[in-house]
Scaffold this motif. Structure first.
Motif, PDB file in Angstrom:
ATOM      1  N   ASP A  47       2.507  -5.737   6.168  1.00 12.67           N
ATOM      2  CA  ASP A  47       1.560  -4.880   5.457  1.00 12.67           C
ATOM      3  C   ASP A  47       2.344  -4.114   4.394  1.00 12.67           C
ATOM      4  O   ASP A  47       3.144  -3.234   4.724  1.00 12.67           O
ATOM      5  CB  ASP A  47       0.895  -3.914   6.441  1.00 12.67           C
ATOM      6  N   GLN A  48       2.122  -4.461   3.109  1.00 10.90           N
ATOM      7  CA  GLN A  48       2.947  -3.868   2.068  1.00 10.90           C
ATOM      8  C   GLN A  48       2.732  -2.355   1.948  1.00 10.90           C
ATOM      9  O   GLN A  48       3.668  -1.611   1.640  1.00 10.90           O
ATOM     10  CB  GLN A  48       2.669  -4.547   0.723  1.00 10.90           C
ATOM     11  N   HIS A  49       1.508  -1.882   2.218  1.00 12.00           N
ATOM     12  CA  HIS A  49       1.257  -0.447   2.141  1.00 12.00           C
ATOM     13  C   HIS A  49       1.976   0.287   3.271  1.00 12.00           C
ATOM     14  O   HIS A  49       2.655   1.303   3.035  1.00 12.00           O
ATOM     15  CB  HIS A  49      -0.242  -0.176   2.211  1.00 12.00           C
ATOM     16  N   LYS A  97      -0.810   0.420  -2.637  1.00 12.73           N
ATOM     17  CA  LYS A  97      -2.065   0.247  -1.919  1.00 12.73           C
ATOM     18  C   LYS A  97      -2.450  -1.234  -1.882  1.00 12.73           C
ATOM     19  O   LYS A  97      -1.792  -2.100  -2.475  1.00 12.73           O
ATOM     20  CB  LYS A  97      -3.184   1.045  -2.609  1.00 12.73           C
ATOM     21  N   ALA A  98      -3.546  -1.473  -1.180  1.00  6.56           N
ATOM     22  CA  ALA A  98      -4.148  -2.801  -1.256  1.00  6.56           C
ATOM     23  C   ALA A  98      -4.630  -3.033  -2.684  1.00  6.56           C
ATOM     24  O   ALA A  98      -5.009  -2.096  -3.390  1.00  6.56           O
ATOM     25  CB  ALA A  98      -5.311  -2.911  -0.278  1.00  6.56           C
ATOM     26  N   ASN A  99      -4.601  -4.277  -3.102  1.00  3.92           N
ATOM     27  CA  ASN A  99      -4.985  -4.684  -4.465  1.00  3.92           C
ATOM     28  C   ASN A  99      -3.956  -4.264  -5.501  1.00  3.92           C
ATOM     29  O   ASN A  99      -4.200  -4.422  -6.707  1.00  3.92           O
ATOM     30  CB  ASN A  99      -6.358  -4.125  -4.863  1.00  3.92           C
ATOM     31  N   LYS A 121      -4.097  -9.495  -1.391  1.00  7.67           N
ATOM     32  CA  LYS A 121      -3.363  -8.519  -2.203  1.00  7.67           C
ATOM     33  C   LYS A 121      -2.827  -7.372  -1.353  1.00  7.67           C
ATOM     34  O   LYS A 121      -2.681  -6.256  -1.816  1.00  7.67           O
ATOM     35  CB  LYS A 121      -4.242  -7.967  -3.334  1.00  7.67           C
ATOM     36  N   LEU A 122      -2.520  -7.653  -0.083  1.00  5.10           N
ATOM     37  CA  LEU A 122      -2.011  -6.627   0.818  1.00  5.10           C
ATOM     38  C   LEU A 122      -1.019  -7.176   1.828  1.00  5.10           C
ATOM     39  O   LEU A 122       0.025  -6.572   2.053  1.00  5.10           O
ATOM     40  CB  LEU A 122      -3.177  -5.954   1.558  1.00  5.10           C
ATOM     41  N   TYR A 123      -1.309  -8.325   2.415  1.00  4.00           N
ATOM     42  CA  TYR A 123      -0.495  -8.844   3.506  1.00  4.00           C
ATOM     43  C   TYR A 123       0.452  -9.922   2.990  1.00  4.00           C
ATOM     44  O   TYR A 123       0.005 -10.945   2.441  1.00  4.00           O
ATOM     45  CB  TYR A 123      -1.378  -9.405   4.616  1.00  4.00           C
TER      46      TYR A 123
END
Length: 646
Positions: A480-482, A597-599, A465-467
């Motif tokens: 890295d989406q964040h 954020k992550a998740n 839920k991030l990469y």
């Protein structure tokens, strides 16, 4: 009885040696500098026991006659300068004439030399012991000079015991020779330690053109360090305005414009070190130490390096010798610029521009959207993204979504057979790229494969839920989406600030900020910049300012303390180096709180929008804190990890 007396010449030479000869590396430095000033095309440095027992420097320079060799042993005897005015425009490595007598006074030294123009094979050999001439005789030798220094500090046991271990002293010598090898790639360089050849670097065959010089530096850097380090070519010129003290004939002040040329190699984003040891800076090809230039280099990388990390570089500054003072340090390690802040600003701008050019990359499509185009604020809303129009810039961009069949992707063998267009430096965009990889250089030799965002990408999915997993024609790419969203928001907010559209929110109760006279004068010069950032400050006395507004994204319980911290940040960045630096740190912290954020699950269209927005960023490959937004693992790395290649 007279209390003041003249010191004997031997004692005076030993005192001078205390300033010039600090350790064996100092001897190597002085002798190699003399060889370079003598026009040597080949230099051989041989040491034993870390330079304690033997230092031998052999060159093929112009050499010396018998009379010149004897005269070189006198203090302040030099061929580099003649008048006091020459000190203000030094173009040679050495100039004081203290090195040879100082070294001879603390060692057993032998000079063997022969003039290059002398057709006779007979040269001159001078043997000295502790500064005293033991023997002068004729000797057969090749043109040039051979300076042999044995048992350094043999007559000064107190100085000798302060020498470090052999490995430490060797490391200092090797570091200096590394700098000289980088500064003079046209000079063959050989280094021998205890009979073992450490390196033997041939002279570069390139001409004086900048492309050949950068290629030669890149080859030397790869040999001495590693060829796997990603480097970016840099070429930047600017005018340095300087007032002339003498009055013009008309009685008006005059200005002289000195051209500053900065060129060389800097590390790509993500290439950093824990110390400044790999920052090699040369002023008129002299390796120097200047804290201001180190700060300017770091400033150029602002928001592209993680905290506590330092960039590496091999930078050359070419400036009028009259604008730099190299006579402020006994060992000539440090230099001082007449216009320190102006030079720092030029270095920062040069580094920043090189990084922007690297991030922008080439785009051969005539209808492609330039990445430098700023994105409107509405495009930064990932929750309600607008449809992305298909452009000719990315014809193969096909995202893979959960309910969409996987399209036919060309085989890897077919992709590899296609020529990859070369990356052109902005100054050489009119040059046609050659598809053959073995072509020498287009114009700047450090041209590299296209950056990640300039090649077709397709979304495969998301892990953790991030990469975000993407595929390119070169291999695997992770996003890295964040970090990516941080970069997008950061540049959007900075764009508004720089355009003067920064919002400002009034304080319920204005506060007064009292500063020291020095800080008050400094802040008075920066009021316009602070107002553009949304900070409402006005003069309220000689040393007092009234604070009545702050940007709405500033969350601080102590507005006065926040303003003082902003002032300290600007002062640490350097006056006139980067007036936006103080606001960028605050903006970076703000966007970190607002970025995804992550998740935080993102749907397919949202990921497409994020990738499209990232393509429009000026510096898309790092977040504002210097962390990478994209990581690539090409097919070569994948095959190596799976054991398909050695």
């Amino acid at each position: 009885m007279n209390r003041i007396r003249l010191l004997p010449e031997q004692v005076a030479n030993q005192i001078a040696a205390g300033e010039v000869v600090e350790r064996p590396a100092s001897v190597v430095k002085e002798l190699v500098e003399n060889a370079l000033d003598a026009g040597a095309s080949k230099i051989i440095v041989e040491i034993q026991a870390g330079g304690r027992s033997l230092i031998r420097v052999t060159d093929d320079g112009i050499g010396m006659s018998r009379d010149d060799a004897l005269l070189s042993l006198e203090r302040h005897a030099t061929s580099k300068i003649q008048r006091a005015e020459d000190l203000f425009s030094i173009g040679t490595m050495g100039f004081r004439g203290e090195a040879i007598p100082s070294i001879a006074s603390v060692s057993r030294m032998t000079i063997t030399t022969r003039e290059r123009e002398n057709e006779s094979p007979e040269g001159t050999q001078i043997v000295m012991n502790g500064g005293k001439i033991i023997e002068v005789k004729a000797a057969g030798c090749a043109p040039g000079s051979c300076m042999e220094v044995r048992q350094i500090f043999f007559n000064l046991p107190a100085r000798r015991k302060f020498l470090r271990s052999e490995e430490t002293e060797k490391a200092h010598i090797q570091h200096y020779l590394t700098l000289i090898a980088l500064a003079y790639p046209g000079v063959a360089n050989t280094f021998i330690q205890d009979g073992r050849v450490v390196w033997q670097l041939p002279a570069s065959a390139g001409g004086p053109e900048l492309s050949n010089r950068i290629h030669a530096i890149e080859e030397r850097f790869g040999t001495l360090y590693s060829r796997d380090i990603k480097l970016i070519p840099l070429d930047f010129s600017s005018e340095l305005q300087e007032s002339i003290s003498e009055e013009a004939p008309s009685g008006e002040s005059r200005l002289r414009a000195d051209r500053v040329h900065i060129w060389g190699l800097i590390g790509a984003p993500g290439v950093s070190r824990a110390t400044r040891d790999d920052q090699h800076i040369f002023v008129n090809r002299r390796p120097v130490e200047n804290r201001g230039l180190n700060y300017a280099l770091l400033e150029g990388y602002h928001t592209m390096l993680m905290k506590g990390r330092y960039p590496l570089c091999c930078l050359f500054l070419e400036i009028n010798p009259a604008a730099v003072d190299v006579n402020i340090h006994p060992a000539k390690r440090e230099v001082k610029f007449r216009q320190e802040f102006a030079v720092r600003r030029i270095v920062t701008e040069a580094v920043r521009q090189a990084l922007v050019n690297y991030h922008s990359g080439p785009d051969t499509s005539p209808t492609a959207t330039p990445r430098k185009t700023k994105v409107s604020p509405e495009q930064f809303n990932l929750k309600n993204p607008e449809p992305i129009p298909e452009t000719a810039a990315f014809p193969n961009f096909v995202p893979v979504l959960p309910n969409r069949p996987i399209p036919n992707w060309p085989k890897r063998e077919e992709i590899r057979a296609e020529p990859v267009p070369a990356v052109l430096h902005p100054a050489t965009q009119n040059v046609q790229a050659q598809p053959q990889p073995e072509a020498p250089h287009i114009n700047l030799p450090a041209a590299r494969t296209a950056p990640l965002l300039d090649v077709p990408l397709r979304i495969l999915g998301v892990i953790g839920k991030l990469y975000v997993i993407l595929e390119s024609d070169r291999g695997l790419v992770l996003l890295d989406q964040h970090a990516a969203h941080e970069r997008v928001l950061f540049e959007q907010m900075l764009n508004r600030v720089q355009q003067g559209n920064a919002p400002s929110q009034r304080l319920l109760l204005p506060e007064t900020v009292e500063l020291s006279p020095k800080d008050a004068n400094f802040l008075r010069q920066q009021l316009e910049t602070l107002i553009r950032l949304g900070v409402g400050l006005s003069e309220f006395g000689e040393r007092t300012f009234l604070l009545d507004a702050l940007p709405p994204f500033i969350k601080s319980n102590d507005p006065k303390k926040f303003v003082i911290e902003l002032i300290d940040a600007l002062k640490s960045a350097g006056h006139e180096v980067n007036s936006w630096r103080m606001g960028e740190d605050v903006v970076a912290k703000t966007v970190c709180r607002h970025a995804v954020k992550a998740n935080d699950p993102l749907a397919g269209p949202e990921l497409e929008q994020l990738l499209a927005d990232l393509r429009h960023c000026t510096m898309p490959y790092t977040c504002p804190h210097g962390r990478p937004t994209l990581i690539e693992m090409n097919y070569r790395e994948l095959e190596k990890k799976f054991g398909r290649t050695q």
